[in-house]
Design a protein around this motif. Structure first.
Motif: not given
Length: 148
Positions: A94, A96, A143
């Motif tokens: 991911y 953020e 995310f």
């Protein structure tokens, strides 16, 4: 709003989450639900929680309407996770989002799930001015899901 905002789920929410989690594991996605599987930051055991996967502008996002939840903390430490619907499992990493990138995603999230999560946004809804969404952004981790 602070970056450490966290609203602990009550009994009704925990029961509801268990039902959504079971349906999702059986392959029934409830309005985009997935089961997030991520290693616990202390135990190392895989933790599971139902989440809403938001498709937005050709990408996928996870938003934490309750703030700095256990799954948020675990994901940050693990750096990766898996999203499950039935037997389909998507491994991911991911990115953020910084606070200045969150307003459009938060607006889209509220448009789709206000009926379910609106109570966690203290009266802010999808029609809120951009400035208001920027004001609350630090309390809502977001995310962007990336392929593993």
């Amino acid at each position: 709003m602070t970056a450490t905002r966290y609203l602990e789920p009550g009994l009704a929410t925990r029961v509801s989450n268990k039902m959504v989690q079971q349906l999702t594991k059986l392959g029934v996605s409830v309005w985009g639900s997935r089961v997030l599987m991520v290693r616990g930051r202390k135990s190392g055991a895989v933790r599971e929680v139902p989440v809403n996967l938001l498709p937005f502008e050709g990408k996928q996002f996870l938003v934490a309407p309750r703030g700095e939840t256990q799954w948020v903390r675990n994901l940050r430490v693990a750096g990766e996770g898996q999203l499950r619907v039935g037997n389909r499992v998507q491994a991911f990493t991911y990115r953020e989002l910084p606070d200045d990138e969150k307003p459009a995603v938060l607006r889209s999230y509220l448009k789709r799930w206000k009926f379910e999560v609106g109570v966690f946004f203290d009266g802010v809804d999808a029609d809120a001015p951009e400035a208001k969404l920027r004001d609350i952004a630090p309390g809502y981790p977001v995310f962007e899901i990336l392929a593993a």
